[in-house]
Design a protein around this motif. Structure first.
Motif, short mmCIF file in Angstrom:
data_model
loop_
_atom_site.label_atom_id
_atom_site.label_comp_id
_atom_site.label_asym_id
_atom_site.label_seq_id
_atom_site.Cartn_x
_atom_site.Cartn_y
_atom_site.Cartn_z
N LEU A 1 0.82 -1.21 0.00
CA LEU A 1 0.00 0.00 0.00
C LEU A 1 0.86 1.26 0.00
CD1 LEU A 1 -2.67 -1.16 2.60
CD2 LEU A 1 -3.12 -0.63 0.19
N GLY A 2 1.98 1.21 0.71
CA GLY A 2 2.87 2.37 0.75
C GLY A 2 3.43 2.69 -0.62
N HIS A 3 3.86 1.67 -1.35
CA HIS A 3 4.40 1.89 -2.70
C HIS A 3 3.34 2.48 -3.63
CE1 HIS A 3 8.32 0.34 -1.97
NE2 HIS A 3 7.93 -0.93 -1.79
N ILE A 4 2.13 1.93 -3.59
CA ILE A 4 1.06 2.43 -4.46
C ILE A 4 0.67 3.85 -4.07
CG2 ILE A 4 -1.29 2.05 -5.26
CD1 ILE A 4 -0.92 -0.92 -4.69
N THR A 5 0.53 4.09 -2.76
CA THR A 5 0.14 5.43 -2.29
C THR A 5 1.15 6.48 -2.70
OG1 THR A 5 -0.99 4.44 -0.38
CG2 THR A 5 -0.46 6.78 -0.25
N MET A 6 2.43 6.20 -2.45
CA MET A 6 3.46 7.21 -2.76
C MET A 6 3.64 7.38 -4.26
SD MET A 6 4.19 8.64 -0.08
CE MET A 6 5.27 9.73 -1.01
N THR A 7 3.40 6.33 -5.05
CA THR A 7 3.45 6.49 -6.51
C THR A 7 2.37 7.45 -6.98
OG1 THR A 7 4.34 4.24 -6.79
CG2 THR A 7 3.30 5.27 -8.71
N ALA A 55 4.18 17.55 3.12
CA ALA A 55 3.69 16.18 3.31
C ALA A 55 4.32 15.23 2.29
CB ALA A 55 2.17 16.15 3.19
N LEU A 56 4.37 15.67 1.02
CA LEU A 56 4.96 14.82 -0.02
C LEU A 56 6.45 14.61 0.22
CD1 LEU A 56 4.62 13.28 -2.65
CD2 LEU A 56 4.99 15.42 -3.89
N SER A 57 7.14 15.65 0.66
CA SER A 57 8.58 15.52 0.93
C SER A 57 8.84 14.52 2.04
CB SER A 57 9.16 16.89 1.30
OG SER A 57 8.98 17.83 0.27
N VAL A 82 10.83 10.84 1.63
CA VAL A 82 11.96 10.43 2.48
C VAL A 82 11.69 9.05 3.08
CG1 VAL A 82 13.24 10.94 4.57
CG2 VAL A 82 12.69 12.79 2.97
N MET A 83 10.48 8.85 3.60
CA MET A 83 10.13 7.53 4.15
C MET A 83 10.16 6.47 3.06
SD MET A 83 7.06 8.17 6.91
CE MET A 83 5.98 9.04 5.77
N TRP A 84 9.67 6.82 1.89
CA TRP A 84 9.58 5.87 0.78
C TRP A 84 10.96 5.42 0.34
CZ3 TRP A 84 7.68 7.24 -4.82
CH2 TRP A 84 7.35 6.05 -5.50
N VAL A 85 11.88 6.36 0.16
CA VAL A 85 13.22 6.04 -0.34
C VAL A 85 13.98 5.18 0.67
CG1 VAL A 85 15.46 7.03 -0.95
CG2 VAL A 85 13.37 8.06 -1.83
N THR A 86 13.84 5.50 1.95
CA THR A 86 14.59 4.75 2.97
C THR A 86 14.04 3.35 3.21
OG1 THR A 86 13.27 5.82 4.70
CG2 THR A 86 15.40 6.81 4.17
N MET A 104 21.52 0.42 6.32
CA MET A 104 21.40 1.56 7.23
C MET A 104 20.04 1.51 7.91
SD MET A 104 23.15 4.58 4.92
CE MET A 104 22.24 4.16 3.43
N PHE A 105 19.88 0.51 8.78
CA PHE A 105 18.58 0.31 9.42
C PHE A 105 18.17 1.51 10.26
CE2 PHE A 105 16.03 -1.02 13.06
CZ PHE A 105 14.95 -1.60 12.42
N GLU A 106 19.13 2.11 10.96
CA GLU A 106 18.78 3.24 11.83
C GLU A 106 18.25 4.41 11.01
OE1 GLU A 106 21.87 4.32 14.47
OE2 GLU A 106 21.96 2.38 15.46
N LEU A 107 18.80 4.64 9.81
CA LEU A 107 18.30 5.70 8.95
C LEU A 107 16.85 5.41 8.56
CD1 LEU A 107 18.67 8.24 7.19
CD2 LEU A 107 19.56 6.74 5.38
N PHE A 108 16.58 4.16 8.19
CA PHE A 108 15.20 3.77 7.87
C PHE A 108 14.29 3.92 9.08
CE2 PHE A 108 12.53 0.01 8.81
CZ PHE A 108 11.46 0.29 7.97
N TYR A 109 14.77 3.49 10.24
CA TYR A 109 13.94 3.50 11.45
C TYR A 109 13.55 4.93 11.83
CZ TYR A 109 12.59 2.79 16.32
OH TYR A 109 11.91 2.78 17.51
N TYR A 110 14.53 5.81 11.89
CA TYR A 110 14.23 7.18 12.32
C TYR A 110 13.46 7.94 11.25
CZ TYR A 110 17.41 6.41 16.22
OH TYR A 110 17.99 5.91 17.36
N ALA A 111 13.76 7.69 9.98
CA ALA A 111 13.04 8.38 8.90
C ALA A 111 11.57 8.01 8.89
CB ALA A 111 13.68 8.05 7.55
N HIS A 112 11.25 6.79 9.31
CA HIS A 112 9.86 6.35 9.28
C HIS A 112 9.00 7.04 10.33
CE1 HIS A 112 8.34 3.57 6.36
NE2 HIS A 112 7.41 3.13 7.19
#
Length: 626
Positions: free
Chosen positions: A121-127, A165-167, A171-175, A184-192
């Protein structure tokens, strides 16, 4: 005759339902997908396509032929419809990750499946949202009005809020990309954690009316998130740990005796001395029936956080106390694997940990008269002989016997050879570490009580929503209406949207807090004095079995783990061949195949179970992705 026909009909229906759970896609960007998941995904995509095409056909029909330029008018219509269809996806986006949601338990959606659906759902939503923002950016650039990207209208759509909101979403999508998430799990974790920024500015962008489209999913998620926040504030009592030679540690906590959970449940663990913000998921290895007052997890040092935890616990006896916080446990509502006649448990490395709770559940059942217990074939692969020490914690120290359980373990050491007998065996011993209690600590307990938590969750949802409607109605009637008179052109859109968000948060926080306080007040006393009694701990690792060290076969129970284990040195498991031979010996009985390990191991098992010859094999993946 009638009974025979009914039995045949039931068996046919059961086989058809089980066929829908078989994997039809093994490799690809979607991961392993069952027939049911693929059908639901295709229906959902069809819904989006239908909605988008309907929106466009209606909007294009209203365009005037003389409108100039026509391509800009059409692109503007397409951009708007991208956003509207994106709202449909966003309405479902947060539902699969509400860990304690009763809805997920009713639907039978486990943790791994929930995360997988959230990713889809995240991939479809952000697309869709990215296409929405990009289309408007092209329009503004074509009309030399890029300055509109910083526009914030008092009433109407706030463009700059949409940009923020899109920005945050991008960021969440790319990480979340696998290459970034794994390295870089911590980057993904904090970005989310930018999801809060995403939701807030999304509401400021679209206003209160369109916020109602995604409100149900967001509402359930916020309730779950706040309850987890309340539970995470309490320190839990860490009794002891067992340190394994394979740089793995088993942590044992006290728990409220009334807390029940099923095998394959999981908890999220936080150790403030390592990181006050990071929470890591681990499957619960203990069994609530076998260990009524204890809860255990096994942590292998495979990342920076788990490495620091292992080093911290290994400091004993210098370490006398360790603060730990826990969220959970979360898990399936039933022991679904019991419907099979036999189980094949396939693991790689630390992937064996989810199966510890399964084995312990079957050990308990084997001691109950009249309870049919599936036979078990456990196929586990380790890089070196030290990994065999994971089998030492397959059962708790108080119940080392597997008598009455049909268990066979095929253990593969893929690298190296068993060490010589002359080496120092002290390195092969499990070491126990005991921690001193603290008055500020409490046993692990369910946030809404050990029983009828679903009833309390329903009460929180209904009462908080009623409170939200009352607050909103009073404010609209006595504050907004005297200013705006329902024209929508006077009262600021952003302020109106923020009032909705504020009332949602206040309602949830109030009712959830009251429910938790009521449960704590009326539950049995949890803060009882916990005596620091040592438990019997194994003194020899199974890594010594390959050279007959320290323990003799005759000294163990008849159905010991030693007798049930075959060790293969320098080899990898040929899963296809092993599953084929196991299926031939099963005589058509139902076989559940559960896998927790590397992608290659999971894909090989799924490919076999999806073949026509494996009609009686039922695949389930337990590879948790966070």
């Amino acid at each position: 005759m009638g009974m025979f026909v009914m039995c045949m009909f039931y068996r046919g229906e059961k086989q058809r339902l089980e066929a829908w759970s078989r994997p039809v896609i093994v490799k690809g960007p979607l991961g392993i997908v069952s027939a049911m998941e693929l059908a639901c995904l295709l229906m959902f995509v069809a819904l989006l396509v239908y909605s988008f095409s309907t929106y466009l056909s209606i909007s294009f029909s209203k365009l005037k032929p003389g409108q100039n330029p026509m391509w800009q008018a059409k692109l503007s219509s397409v951009a708007l419809r991208f956003g509207l269809v994106g709202n449909v996806c966003a309405a479902f986006l947060f539902i699969p990750v509400a860990r304690g949601s009763v809805l997920l338990q009713v639907l039978g959606i486990g943790n791994e499946a929930g995360v997988k659906y959230h990713i889809w759902l995240g991939h479809i939503t952000m697309t869709l949202f990215t296409a929405h923002g990009l289309s408007y950016s092209i329009l503004f650039a074509a009309g030399h009005k890029l300055e509109l990207l910083g526009d914030w209208e008092k009433t109407g759509v706030s463009i700059v809020a949409g940009v923020v909101a899109l920005s945050a979403g991008i960021v969440m999508w790319v990480t979340t990309l696998k290459q970034i998430r794994e390295r870089m799990f911590e980057l993904f974790y904090y970005a989310h954690h930018l999801y809060f920024v995403f939701i807030l500015f999304y509401v400021l962008h679209v206003g209160a009316f369109f916020f109602t489209m995604i409100l149900p999913g967001v509402y359930l998620f916020l309730i779950d998130r706040f309850l987890r926040f309340l539970q995470s504030r309490r320190k839990v009592r860490l009794i002891s740990s067992r340190i394994l030679p394979c740089e793995t540690v088993e942590l044992t906590f006290t728990k409220q005796p009334g807390l029940k959970y099923n095998p394959l449940s999981m908890v999220f663990v936080n150790v403030p001395s390592i990181s006050s913000l990071q929470w890591h998921p681990f499957t619960v290895t203990s069994n609530s029936k076998m260990e009524v007052d204890k809860l255990s997890v096994v942590v292998k040092s495979e990342g920076s956080w788990s490495r620091r935890l292992f080093d911290t616990v290994s400091m004993a006896p210098a370490l006398e106390h360790l603060d730990v916080h826990i969220e959970g446990p979360y898990g399936p509502s039933s022991c679904h694997f019991l419907r099979h006649d036999a189980l094949v448990l396939i693991s790689g490395g630390s992937g064996i940990t989810p199966f510890m709770s399964v084995v312990r559940e079957l050990v308990v059942m084997s001691g109950t008269l009249g309870s049919p217990v599936p036979s078990i074939l456990m196929i586990c692969a380790f890089r070196n002989s030290d990994g065999l020490s994971m089998l030492d914690v397959l059962l708790p120290p108080s119940s080392p016997s597997i008598s009455g359980l049909d268990l066979r373990i095929e253990a593969f050491i893929t690298r190296g050879k068993p060490e010589s007998e002359g080496n120092d065996r002290k390195d092969k011993l499990l070491r126990a570490v005991w921690f001193k209690p603290s008055r500020s600590e409490a046993p692990v307990s369910a946030i809404l009580g050990p029983t009828k938590s679903w009833l309390w969750m329903g009460a929180i949802i209904s009462s908080s929503f009623v409170m939200f409607l009352l607050l909103l109605g009073i404010t609209e009637r006595y504050y907004v209406y005297p200013i705006d008179h329902n024209t929508g052109d006077v009262y600021p859109t952003g302020a109106h949207a923020m009032l909705n968000v504020l009332f949602v948060c206040v309602s949830i926080a109030t009712m959830a807090t009251l429910a938790v306080m009521w449960n704590r007040r009326h539950s049995p006393m949890e803060m009882k004095q916990i005596q620091n009694l040592e438990l019997p701990t194994p003194t020899t690792s199974p890594s010594a079995w390959s050279y007959n060290a320290d323990r003799e076969l005759e000294s163990l129970p008849q159905q010991s783990l030693l007798q049930a284990t075959n060790i293969h040195i320098g080899a990898r498991p040929d899963l296809t061949k092993m599953l084929e031979s196991y299926g031939e010996a099963s005589d058509g009985s139902s076989i559940g195949v559960m896998v927790c390990g590397p992608d290659s191991m999971r894909d090989e098992a799924a490919a076999f179970c999806s073949s026509a010859l494996a009609y009686n094999f039922h695949f389930e993946s337990l590879n948790f992705t966070f």
